[in-house]
Structures are given as structure tokens and as C-alpha cells.
Design a protein around this motif. Structure first.
Motif, PDB file in Angstrom:
ATOM      1  N   TRP A 164      -8.985   4.609  -6.318  1.00  0.00           N
ATOM      2  CA  TRP A 164      -7.918   3.455  -6.322  1.00  0.00           C
ATOM      3  C   TRP A 164      -7.868   2.512  -7.498  1.00  0.00           C
ATOM      4  N   LEU A 181      -3.065  -4.761  -5.506  1.00  0.00           N
ATOM      5  CA  LEU A 181      -1.788  -4.317  -5.523  1.00  0.00           C
ATOM      6  C   LEU A 181      -1.023  -5.471  -6.296  1.00  0.00           C
ATOM      7  N   TRP A 209      -5.283  -0.881  -7.260  1.00  0.00           N
ATOM      8  CA  TRP A 209      -5.652  -2.111  -6.670  1.00  0.00           C
ATOM      9  C   TRP A 209      -6.359  -3.016  -7.552  1.00  0.00           C
ATOM     10  N   LEU A 246       2.887  -0.290   6.457  1.00  0.00           N
ATOM     11  CA  LEU A 246       2.882   0.710   5.677  1.00  0.00           C
ATOM     12  C   LEU A 246       3.797   1.984   6.121  1.00  0.00           C
ATOM     13  N   ALA A 265       0.306   4.687  -2.263  1.00  0.00           N
ATOM     14  CA  ALA A 265      -0.392   5.610  -1.607  1.00  0.00           C
ATOM     15  C   ALA A 265      -0.024   6.881  -1.631  1.00  0.00           C
ATOM     16  N   ILE A 287      -7.348   4.964   3.916  1.00  0.00           N
ATOM     17  CA  ILE A 287      -7.316   3.497   4.057  1.00  0.00           C
ATOM     18  C   ILE A 287      -7.941   3.331   5.282  1.00  0.00           C
ATOM     19  N   LEU A 324       0.733  -1.200  -0.046  1.00  0.00           N
ATOM     20  CA  LEU A 324      -0.061   0.122  -0.080  1.00  0.00           C
ATOM     21  C   LEU A 324       0.869   1.162  -0.071  1.00  0.00           C
TER      22      LEU A 324
END
Length: 146
Positions: free
Chosen positions: A139, A145, A143, A43, A20, A26, A16
């Protein structure tokens, strides 16, 4: 998605971090011990945080900023929030434009972040974790990922 081992949650957090950006939210839902904080720690570590990030359960909001992390991050734990109106006092809406918000227990603020990447964890029969994602338009392309 299946997360078989505890380190899989941290690896998801690291993945992520690679995609990001400031302004992203999130949310992390699931029962106690399901791995929400592990994802947040992964993260933060991938964004450069040295050492282990504390759970913000008692502080409610734990901010991180450069040079401590590559991006500003607000790690939020709403577990102790009893009234959704208390969230306004945290200043998260103002911080969102410049930060990545990682919000644990978002169900304490229903409807507050409709455009969030909403991740929900639950215990799997094999001892791992089952992850379900609700992916908003912002996203798409990031996504799932890779």
C-alpha cells in the motif's frame, strides 16, 4: 486520522475505492458502531453499487461483481465466526486473487491477512472516530489517501 462525522467514514471508503485493486485486503477493526460497515459501504458505492450494501453479519460473506461494481469485492464480516478454522470454508483465499477483500472483525482470524491494509476505528471524545492504519508495503504510495 480523525473522522469527525459519519459521512467521513463513507468518504474514506470512496477514497479507498479509487486506489484499491484485485488482490488487496482491507481489514476493519473496532467496536460495534464505530463505522466499519460505513467504510465498506462507501467503498462499494464508489465502485458503482446502486443502493445501500447490507451488512454481511448474518451472511458472513457478501460478494459483489461487475457489472454491479467496477471490481469484484468480497465484503466479509467475521463477527459470528467462533473458530478461525471456519474461515477456510469461506473460500476467501481463492477469491482474494480476483477480488478486493474487505474484512470486518479480522481479529477473529489472527494472522490470516498479514499484508492487509489494517484500519482500526475507535470512538473519539468529540463523538467522531479515531482511525489508525497499519500500512503494508503493497500500500506504500497509495496511503495516506489524497
Amino acid at each position: 486520522m480523525h473522522l469527525g462525522m459519519p459521512q467521513d467514514s463513507e468518504e474514506l471508503g470512496a477514497a479507498l475505492a479509487r486506489v484499491a485493486a484485485a488482490g488487496d485486503v482491507i481489514t476493519l477493526s473496532g467496536p460495534l458502531g464505530a463505522g466499519k460497515t460505513s467504510i465498506a459501504r462507501g467503498l462499494l458505492a464508489a465502485l458503482g453499487l446502486a443502493g445501500e450494501a447490507p451488512s454481511p453479519t448474518f451472511a458472513i460473506v457478501q460478494p459483489y461483481a461487475p457489472p454491479e461494481t467496477r471490481l469484484p469485492v468480497m465484503h466479509v464480516d467475521l463477527y459470528r465466526i467462533e473458530d478461525p478454522q471456519e474461515i477456510e470454508e469461506l473460500g476467501l483465499d481463492e477469491a482474494q486473487a480476483e477480488s478486493v477483500l474487505v474484512v470486518e472483525w479480522p481479529e477473529r482470524a489472527p494472522g490470516h491477512w498479514p499484508e492487509a491494509l489494517a484500519l482500526s476505528l475507535d470512538f473519539a471524545p468529540d463523538g467522531g472516530r479515531a482511525l489508525t492504519a497499519s500500512v503494508p508495503t503493497a500500500w506504500e504510495g497509495r496511503w495516506p489517501l489524497t
